[in-house]
Design an enzyme around this catalytic site. Structure first.
Site, short mmCIF file in Angstrom:
data_model
loop_
_atom_site.label_atom_id
_atom_site.label_comp_id
_atom_site.label_asym_id
_atom_site.label_seq_id
_atom_site.Cartn_x
_atom_site.Cartn_y
_atom_site.Cartn_z
N GLU A 1 9.60 26.81 23.17
CA GLU A 1 8.84 28.06 23.36
C GLU A 1 9.72 29.14 23.99
O GLU A 1 9.58 30.32 23.70
CB GLU A 1 7.57 27.79 24.17
CG GLU A 1 6.52 27.13 23.28
CD GLU A 1 5.53 26.24 24.01
OE1 GLU A 1 5.43 26.29 25.23
OE2 GLU A 1 4.84 25.47 23.30
N SER B 1 2.90 16.67 20.76
CA SER B 1 1.59 16.06 20.46
C SER B 1 1.45 14.62 20.95
O SER B 1 0.80 13.81 20.30
CB SER B 1 1.28 16.16 18.96
OG SER B 1 1.13 17.51 18.60
N ASN C 1 4.12 19.06 31.10
CA ASN C 1 4.46 20.48 31.06
C ASN C 1 3.15 21.27 30.93
O ASN C 1 2.52 21.26 29.89
CB ASN C 1 5.38 20.72 29.84
CG ASN C 1 5.67 22.18 29.59
OD1 ASN C 1 5.36 23.05 30.41
ND2 ASN C 1 6.29 22.47 28.45
N PHE C 2 2.78 21.96 32.03
CA PHE C 2 1.50 22.69 32.03
C PHE C 2 1.57 24.00 31.24
O PHE C 2 0.55 24.64 31.01
CB PHE C 2 1.07 23.01 33.46
CG PHE C 2 0.63 21.83 34.30
CD1 PHE C 2 0.65 20.54 33.79
CD2 PHE C 2 0.18 22.02 35.61
CE1 PHE C 2 0.23 19.45 34.57
CE2 PHE C 2 -0.24 20.95 36.38
CZ PHE C 2 -0.21 19.67 35.87
N LYS C 3 2.78 24.47 30.92
CA LYS C 3 2.96 25.79 30.27
C LYS C 3 2.22 26.85 31.11
O LYS C 3 2.30 26.78 32.33
CB LYS C 3 2.48 25.72 28.83
CG LYS C 3 3.11 24.52 28.12
CD LYS C 3 2.94 24.49 26.65
CE LYS C 3 3.67 23.28 26.09
NZ LYS C 3 3.69 23.21 24.66
N GLY D 1 2.08 20.96 20.06
CA GLY D 1 0.77 21.60 20.08
C GLY D 1 0.03 21.58 18.75
O GLY D 1 -0.97 22.26 18.58
N GLU E 1 12.03 17.15 21.04
CA GLU E 1 10.72 17.71 20.73
C GLU E 1 10.80 18.50 19.42
O GLU E 1 11.17 19.68 19.43
CB GLU E 1 10.29 18.67 21.85
CG GLU E 1 10.15 18.02 23.20
CD GLU E 1 9.20 18.81 24.09
OE1 GLU E 1 8.21 18.24 24.53
OE2 GLU E 1 9.44 20.01 24.31
N HIS F 1 13.40 24.64 26.35
CA HIS F 1 12.13 24.35 25.65
C HIS F 1 11.99 25.27 24.44
O HIS F 1 12.36 26.44 24.50
CB HIS F 1 10.94 24.53 26.60
CG HIS F 1 9.67 24.01 26.01
ND1 HIS F 1 8.95 24.72 25.08
CD2 HIS F 1 9.03 22.83 26.15
CE1 HIS F 1 7.90 24.00 24.70
NE2 HIS F 1 7.93 22.84 25.35
P1 PGA Z 1 2.31 19.26 23.36
O1 PGA Z 1 3.57 20.01 24.00
O2 PGA Z 1 2.25 17.88 24.01
O3 PGA Z 1 1.13 20.10 23.73
O4 PGA Z 1 2.55 19.15 21.91
C1 PGA Z 1 4.75 19.33 24.33
C2 PGA Z 1 5.76 20.28 24.93
O5 PGA Z 1 5.77 21.46 24.56
O6 PGA Z 1 6.56 19.89 25.78
#
Ligand code: PGA
Length: 232
Positions: free
Chosen positions: A88, A190, A6-8, A160, A154, A86
Site C-alpha cells: 500500500e 487474506s 497490521n491494523f492499517k 484485502g 504478500e 508494504h
Molecule cells: P489482509 O492484509 O490480511 O487484509 O489481506 C494483509 C496486509 O496488507 O498485510
C-alpha cells in the site's frame, strides 16, 4: 513463528489499548513472537508478551519532514518493530525500491526488527512463477541481505481481496525466498482464522502478516495458538 497484525488506518489509541489488554491475556504463554502494528497515533509503550511496532516512519532522527515521524518519536514508545515496503505504501504513496532500501538501512542500523514486505501484482502472477521470482528478486536487489530482518511475502492481488494463492504456490515462493535470503519468511494476503491452520502448517512458512483479520483480538489470538500448535 511470528504472528503479526497490521491494523492499517483502523483503530484509535483507546481502541488499541483495549485490544492489547484482550490480546495479551490470551497469548501470555505463547511460544510465538506476537506483534501488532497500529496507526502511528495509537503507538504506545506496552511491556508484555505482545510487541507494538510502527507501520511506517521516516529514516531520520527528527527533522523537517511534515507528516512523518522519526526515531525520536518512536523512542518515546520504545518501538522496535517496523514494516517496510508494504504494497500500500509502494502503490498508494509511491515509495520506490531506492527509498525503501534507505529506510531499511536506517532502521536496521538503529537495531529495529524490520519486516520487509514484497509481492507481485496479478499481471505478473499470470505470467507464471518464474516471472514472480524475477520480480521479487528485483524488489530485494537494493536490500542488504547480510542484515538481520524478516521477509513478508504478500502478493498484492491477495491483500484485502479474500483471494489467496494455492498452498503449493505459497510454499513454493516461501521456499525460494528462504533459499535466496536465509531469512524467516512470512506469508500475508487474506490470511484469516479459517485458512491460517493450512498456511501456518506449510513447511516453509515462519508466520503470517495479517491485515483485516487481525482487527478482532480473539480471532488474532486464535491464530497465535494455531502457530504454537503447528510450531516446526
Ligand atoms: P489482509 O492484509 O490480511 O487484509 O489481506 C494483509 C496486509 O496488507 O498485510
Amino acid at each position: 513463528m511470528i504472528i503479526a497484525g497490521n491494523f492499517k488506518s483502523f483503530k484509535t489509541r483507546e481502541g488499541t489499548k483495549e485490544y492489547l489488554e484482550k490480546l495479551e491475556a490470551e497469548v501470555l504463554n505463547s511460544s510465538s513472537e506476537v506483534v501488532i502494528f497500529p496507526p502511528s497515533t495509537a503507538l504506545q509503550s506496552w511491556k508484555g508478551k505482545v510487541s507494538v511496532g510502527t507501520q511506517n516512519a521516516y529514516p531520520t532522527e527528527n527533522g523537517a519532514f511534515t507528516g512523518e515521524i522519526g526515531l525520536e518519536q518512536l523512542e518515546e514508545f520504545q518501538t522496535k518493530y517496523i514494516l517496510i515496503g508494504h504494497s500500500e505504501r509502494r502503490e498508494i504513496l509511491k515509495e520506490r525500491d531506492k527509498f525503501i532500501a534507505e529506510k531499511f538501512d536506517f532502521f536496521t542500523e538503529n537495531s529495529f526488527k524490520v519486516i520487509l514486505c514484497i509481492g507481485e501484482s496479478l499481471e505478473i502472477r499470470r505470467e507464471g512463477e518464474e516471472k514472480v521470482l524475477e520480480f521479487l528478486n528485483r524488489q530485494l536487489e537494493k536490500i542488504d541481505l547480510s542484515k538481520d530482518f524478516v521477509i513478508a511475502y504478500e502478493p498484492i492481488w491477495a491483500i484485502g481481496t479474500g483471494i489467496t494463492p494455492t498452498l503449493q504456490e505459497i510454499d513454493s515462493i516461501l521456499e525460494k525466498l528462504h533459499k535466496l535470503s536465509g531469512k524467516k519468511v512470512l506469508y500475508g494476503g487474506s490470511v484469516k482464522l479459517s485458512n491460517s491452520v493450512e498456511i501456518l502448517s506449510l513447511p516453509n512458512c515462519d508466520g503470517v502478516l495479517v491485515g483485516g483479520a487481525s482487527l478482532e483480538p480473539l480471532d488474532f489470538a486464535k491464530m497465535v495458538s494455531i502457530a504454537d500448535e503447528v510450531q516446526k
